[in-house]
Design an enzyme around this catalytic site. Sequence first.
Site, PDB file in Angstrom:
ATOM      1  N   TYR A  95      -3.952  -1.198  16.863  1.00  0.00           N
ATOM      2  CA  TYR A  95      -4.649  -1.150  18.163  1.00  0.00           C
ATOM      3  C   TYR A  95      -5.896  -0.263  18.176  1.00  0.00           C
ATOM      4  CZ  TYR A  95      -1.414  -4.259  20.413  1.00  0.00           C
ATOM      5  OH  TYR A  95      -0.704  -5.387  20.758  1.00  0.00           O
ATOM      6  N   GLU A 137       5.896  -5.221  22.214  1.00  0.00           N
ATOM      7  CA  GLU A 137       6.087  -5.649  20.819  1.00  0.00           C
ATOM      8  C   GLU A 137       7.141  -4.798  20.119  1.00  0.00           C
ATOM      9  OE1 GLU A 137       1.914  -5.595  19.651  1.00  0.00           O
ATOM     10  OE2 GLU A 137       1.577  -7.084  21.224  1.00  0.00           O
ATOM     11  N   ARG A 206       0.859 -18.895   9.978  1.00  0.00           N
ATOM     12  CA  ARG A 206       0.877 -19.969  10.974  1.00  0.00           C
ATOM     13  C   ARG A 206       2.266 -20.066  11.593  1.00  0.00           C
ATOM     14  NH1 ARG A 206      -3.693 -19.466   9.831  1.00  0.00           N
ATOM     15  NH2 ARG A 206      -5.186 -21.021   9.081  1.00  0.00           N
ATOM     16  N   TYR A 208       5.379 -22.344  13.334  1.00  0.00           N
ATOM     17  CA  TYR A 208       5.977 -23.686  13.355  1.00  0.00           C
ATOM     18  C   TYR A 208       7.229 -23.673  14.222  1.00  0.00           C
ATOM     19  CZ  TYR A 208       2.489 -24.734   9.946  1.00  0.00           C
ATOM     20  OH  TYR A 208       1.252 -24.904   9.362  1.00  0.00           O
ATOM     21  N   SER A 209       7.319 -24.659  15.125  1.00  0.00           N
ATOM     22  CA  SER A 209       8.462 -24.746  16.035  1.00  0.00           C
ATOM     23  C   SER A 209       9.706 -25.143  15.254  1.00  0.00           C
ATOM     24  CB  SER A 209       8.199 -25.807  17.103  1.00  0.00           C
ATOM     25  OG  SER A 209       6.980 -25.522  17.740  1.00  0.00           O
TER      26      SER A 209
HETATM   27  C1  LIG Z   1       3.751 -21.641  18.865  1.00  0.00           C
HETATM   28  C2  LIG Z   1       3.214 -22.654  17.885  1.00  0.00           C
HETATM   29  C3  LIG Z   1       4.050 -23.633  17.382  1.00  0.00           C
HETATM   30  C4  LIG Z   1       3.569 -24.596  16.481  1.00  0.00           C
HETATM   31  N1  LIG Z   1       4.410 -25.543  16.006  1.00  0.00           N
HETATM   32  C5  LIG Z   1       3.960 -26.465  15.114  1.00  0.00           C
HETATM   33  C6  LIG Z   1       4.850 -27.478  14.580  1.00  0.00           C
HETATM   34  O1  LIG Z   1       6.036 -27.537  14.921  1.00  0.00           O
HETATM   35  N2  LIG Z   1       4.340 -28.356  13.670  1.00  0.00           N
HETATM   36  C7  LIG Z   1       3.039 -28.314  13.276  1.00  0.00           C
HETATM   37  O2  LIG Z   1       2.637 -29.148  12.444  1.00  0.00           O
HETATM   38  N3  LIG Z   1       2.181 -27.378  13.761  1.00  0.00           N
HETATM   39  C8  LIG Z   1       2.620 -26.452  14.664  1.00  0.00           C
HETATM   40  N4  LIG Z   1       1.743 -25.488  15.140  1.00  0.00           N
HETATM   41  C9  LIG Z   1       0.373 -25.439  14.610  1.00  0.00           C
HETATM   42  C10 LIG Z   1       0.376 -24.640  13.288  1.00  0.00           C
HETATM   43  O3  LIG Z   1       0.687 -23.271  13.535  1.00  0.00           O
HETATM   44  C11 LIG Z   1      -0.993 -24.632  12.578  1.00  0.00           C
HETATM   45  O4  LIG Z   1      -1.987 -24.288  13.497  1.00  0.00           O
HETATM   46  C12 LIG Z   1      -1.302 -26.006  11.959  1.00  0.00           C
HETATM   47  O5  LIG Z   1      -0.341 -26.289  10.948  1.00  0.00           O
HETATM   48  C13 LIG Z   1      -2.705 -26.002  11.340  1.00  0.00           C
HETATM   49  O6  LIG Z   1      -2.793 -24.955  10.439  1.00  0.00           O
HETATM   50  P1  LIG Z   1      -3.598 -25.137   9.074  1.00  0.00           P
HETATM   51  O7  LIG Z   1      -3.611 -23.808   8.399  1.00  0.00           O
HETATM   52  O8  LIG Z   1      -3.100 -26.306   8.323  1.00  0.00           O
HETATM   53  O9  LIG Z   1      -5.030 -25.512   9.594  1.00  0.00           O
HETATM   54  P2  LIG Z   1      -6.281 -24.525   9.781  1.00  0.00           P
HETATM   55  O10 LIG Z   1      -6.772 -24.100   8.455  1.00  0.00           O
HETATM   56  O11 LIG Z   1      -5.887 -23.500  10.764  1.00  0.00           O
HETATM   57  O12 LIG Z   1      -7.318 -25.534  10.405  1.00  0.00           O
HETATM   58  C14 LIG Z   1      -7.141 -26.036  11.716  1.00  0.00           C
HETATM   59  C15 LIG Z   1      -8.294 -26.972  12.038  1.00  0.00           C
HETATM   60  O13 LIG Z   1      -9.529 -26.248  11.934  1.00  0.00           O
HETATM   61  C16 LIG Z   1     -10.383 -26.912  11.057  1.00  0.00           C
HETATM   62  N5  LIG Z   1     -11.127 -25.918  10.231  1.00  0.00           N
HETATM   63  C17 LIG Z   1     -10.571 -25.014   9.399  1.00  0.00           C
HETATM   64  N6  LIG Z   1     -11.530 -24.288   8.768  1.00  0.00           N
HETATM   65  C18 LIG Z   1     -12.718 -24.796   9.198  1.00  0.00           C
HETATM   66  C19 LIG Z   1     -14.060 -24.522   8.907  1.00  0.00           C
HETATM   67  N7  LIG Z   1     -14.404 -23.558   8.028  1.00  0.00           N
HETATM   68  N8  LIG Z   1     -15.013 -25.225   9.561  1.00  0.00           N
HETATM   69  C20 LIG Z   1     -14.685 -26.190  10.455  1.00  0.00           C
HETATM   70  N9  LIG Z   1     -13.413 -26.518  10.765  1.00  0.00           N
HETATM   71  C21 LIG Z   1     -12.453 -25.826  10.153  1.00  0.00           C
HETATM   72  C22 LIG Z   1      -9.520 -27.776  10.132  1.00  0.00           C
HETATM   73  O14 LIG Z   1     -10.194 -28.924   9.670  1.00  0.00           O
HETATM   74  C23 LIG Z   1      -8.385 -28.165  11.057  1.00  0.00           C
HETATM   75  O15 LIG Z   1      -8.688 -29.320  11.781  1.00  0.00           O
HETATM   76  C24 LIG Z   1       2.210 -24.547  16.067  1.00  0.00           C
HETATM   77  C25 LIG Z   1       1.368 -23.549  16.576  1.00  0.00           C
HETATM   78  C26 LIG Z   1       1.848 -22.621  17.475  1.00  0.00           C
HETATM   79  C27 LIG Z   1       0.915 -21.562  18.009  1.00  0.00           C
HETATM   80  C1  HEM Z   2      -5.261  -4.862  24.303  1.00  0.00           C
HETATM   81  C2  HEM Z   2      -5.341  -5.454  23.141  1.00  0.00           C
HETATM   82  C3  HEM Z   2      -5.162  -6.929  22.849  1.00  0.00           C
HETATM   83  C4  HEM Z   2      -5.173  -8.032  23.684  1.00  0.00           C
HETATM   84  C5  HEM Z   2      -5.381  -8.055  25.202  1.00  0.00           C
HETATM   85  C6  HEM Z   2      -4.944  -9.189  22.852  1.00  0.00           C
HETATM   86  C7  HEM Z   2      -4.881 -10.492  23.329  1.00  0.00           C
HETATM   87  C8  HEM Z   2      -4.574 -11.593  22.577  1.00  0.00           C
HETATM   88  C9  HEM Z   2      -4.400 -12.959  23.087  1.00  0.00           C
HETATM   89  C10 HEM Z   2      -4.544 -13.381  24.537  1.00  0.00           C
HETATM   90  C11 HEM Z   2      -4.091 -13.746  22.049  1.00  0.00           C
HETATM   91  C12 HEM Z   2      -3.777 -15.256  22.079  1.00  0.00           C
HETATM   92  C13 HEM Z   2      -2.290 -15.398  22.337  1.00  0.00           C
HETATM   93  C14 HEM Z   2      -1.744 -16.809  22.238  1.00  0.00           C
HETATM   94  O1  HEM Z   2      -2.239 -17.584  21.420  1.00  0.00           O
HETATM   95  O2  HEM Z   2      -0.790 -17.109  22.970  1.00  0.00           O
HETATM   96  C15 HEM Z   2      -4.070 -12.908  20.873  1.00  0.00           C
HETATM   97  C16 HEM Z   2      -3.818 -13.373  19.619  1.00  0.00           C
HETATM   98  C17 HEM Z   2      -3.951 -12.614  18.487  1.00  0.00           C
HETATM   99  N1  HEM Z   2      -4.166 -11.258  18.423  1.00  0.00           N
HETATM  100 FE1  HEM Z   2      -4.363 -10.019  19.974  1.00  0.00          FE
HETATM  101  N2  HEM Z   2      -4.777  -8.800  21.561  1.00  0.00           N
HETATM  102  C18 HEM Z   2      -4.924  -7.430  21.507  1.00  0.00           C
HETATM  103  C19 HEM Z   2      -4.815  -6.640  20.377  1.00  0.00           C
HETATM  104  C20 HEM Z   2      -4.677  -7.125  19.101  1.00  0.00           C
HETATM  105  C21 HEM Z   2      -4.617  -6.287  17.918  1.00  0.00           C
HETATM  106  C22 HEM Z   2      -4.641  -4.769  17.909  1.00  0.00           C
HETATM  107  C23 HEM Z   2      -4.519  -7.134  16.855  1.00  0.00           C
HETATM  108  C24 HEM Z   2      -4.414  -6.711  15.399  1.00  0.00           C
HETATM  109  C25 HEM Z   2      -5.283  -6.804  14.498  1.00  0.00           C
HETATM  110  C26 HEM Z   2      -4.507  -8.491  17.363  1.00  0.00           C
HETATM  111  C27 HEM Z   2      -4.421  -9.646  16.606  1.00  0.00           C
HETATM  112  C28 HEM Z   2      -4.240 -10.909  17.109  1.00  0.00           C
HETATM  113  C29 HEM Z   2      -4.066 -12.089  16.276  1.00  0.00           C
HETATM  114  C30 HEM Z   2      -4.089 -12.138  14.752  1.00  0.00           C
HETATM  115  C31 HEM Z   2      -3.877 -13.163  17.160  1.00  0.00           C
HETATM  116  C32 HEM Z   2      -3.623 -14.660  16.785  1.00  0.00           C
HETATM  117  C33 HEM Z   2      -4.867 -15.475  16.980  1.00  0.00           C
HETATM  118  C34 HEM Z   2      -5.765 -15.499  15.773  1.00  0.00           C
HETATM  119  O3  HEM Z   2      -5.259 -15.422  14.651  1.00  0.00           O
HETATM  120  O4  HEM Z   2      -6.984 -15.620  15.938  1.00  0.00           O
HETATM  121  N3  HEM Z   2      -4.585  -8.448  18.734  1.00  0.00           N
HETATM  122  N4  HEM Z   2      -4.365 -11.596  21.216  1.00  0.00           N
END
Ligand SMILES: Cc1cc2nc3c(=O)[nH]c(=O)nc-3n(C[C@H](O)[C@H](O)[C@H](O)COP(=O)(O)OP(=O)(O)OC[C@H]3O[C@@H](n4cnc5c(N)ncnc54)[C@H](O)[C@@H]3O)c2cc1C
Ligand code: HEM
Length: 262
Positions: A95, A137, A206, A208-209
């Site tokens: 943080y 958390e 990432r 996954y559900s």
């Molecule tokens: C709570 C939750 C539950 C989920 N459950 C599931 C599930 O059950 N099954 C499932 O399949 N997924 C699920 N997801 C989604 C999963 O977490 C991933 O986001 C998904 O698998 C894509 O990740 P990835 O690393 O393969 O793609 P990423 O690398 O994250 O890419 C995502 C998209 O961004 C684009 N991208 C990446 N890099 C670039 C770049 N440099 N320039 C332009 N575009 C770019 C890619 O082409 C792609 O279309 C869930 C997500 C959440 C938050």
């Molecule tokens: C007051 C402080 C913070 C607030 C209000 C905040 C808020 C949020 C929100 C709203 C999301 C999206 C949640 C969702 O997808 O449901 C998120 C995701 C995330 N946050 Fe925070 N956050 C804070 C601090 C931090 C800190 C300290 C870290 C650590 C480095 C962090 C790392 C991340 C990461 C990695 C994600 C996932 C999205 C991504 O990978 O881009 N956050 N946060």
Amino acid sequence: MPSPRTIELVKATVPALQAHGLALTTHFYDRLFSNEPELKNIFNLGNQAGGQQQQALALAVLAYAQNIENPSALAPVASRIAHKHASIGIRPDHYPIVGRHLLASIREVLGEAATDEIIAAWAEAYGELADVLIAAETELYRASAAAPGGWSGWREFVVDRKVRESELITSFYLRPADGGALPPFVPGQFISIVLYIPELGVEQIRQYSLSEAPNNSYFRISVKREGQDPAGAVSNRLHDAVAVGETLAVAAVRGLLPARGA
Ligand SMILES: Cc1cc2nc3c(=O)[nH]c(=O)nc-3n(C[C@H](O)[C@H](O)[C@H](O)COP(=O)(O)OP(=O)(O)OC[C@H]3O[C@@H](n4cnc5c(N)ncnc54)[C@H](O)[C@@H]3O)c2cc1C
Ligand code: HEM
């Protein structure tokens, strides 16, 4: 609760910061990743590049700060964020690092309007939000470690079976490598997986559900192959490079439980 003067200063500057939301988030992530490159292993780089959720953190702080005098309005949002953070392994010591770069970015975006008093007010507001999230958390980490079959941090799972459900979707059956039990969960909850991505040179996390009813011995996730140009990092690596018998690091089950009686 912050002082009335802090609340006034923060709320007065939220609109200017929101109006420059893109500049704020760009400054923020540029600073964060150039000064703290190890955080690239924690943030979703696909989100950053693909333009989806990359504004979540910085803009959430603004939205959150707008309600700073009304913590009860923030509770449901804080809970959702805490589950996401806990699924990624965000720690209390992250943080101040994020806070430092966010405050510096706020100063850059506000320019001459950023008096020391305004920056101090934002520091206090950020600290309040951080304390709410850190408390939520810490409780999630404690509860998942204490649950029967539960754990905190990363636990090794063996890929027991890979089942191709369709051209795009493959299910993975994951068993704890330590042979131990699994905690109960409900539909809608998810796990996180962390994989090293050679082409990016970093780890990526990432979510996954859980796609099958709870049982005591394995999780099933069903992963859709995402994106083509570039191919989604984790989903494609799971499909193409993670074979049966290999181990994966998995974070404890997260996701809000449905409201009672719903
Ligand atoms: C709570 C939750 C539950 C989920 N459950 C599931 C599930 O059950 N099954 C499932 O399949 N997924 C699920 N997801 C989604 C999963 O977490 C991933 O986001 C998904 O698998 C894509 O990740 P990835 O690393 O393969 O793609 P990423 O690398 O994250 O890419 C995502 C998209 O961004 C684009 N991208 C990446 N890099 C670039 C770049 N440099 N320039 C332009 N575009 C770019 C890619 O082409 C792609 O279309 C869930 C997500 C959440 C938050
Ligand atoms: C007051 C402080 C913070 C607030 C209000 C905040 C808020 C949020 C929100 C709203 C999301 C999206 C949640 C969702 O997808 O449901 C998120 C995701 C995330 N946050 Fe925070 N956050 C804070 C601090 C931090 C800190 C300290 C870290 C650590 C480095 C962090 C790392 C991340 C990461 C990695 C994600 C996932 C999205 C991504 O990978 O881009 N956050 N946060």
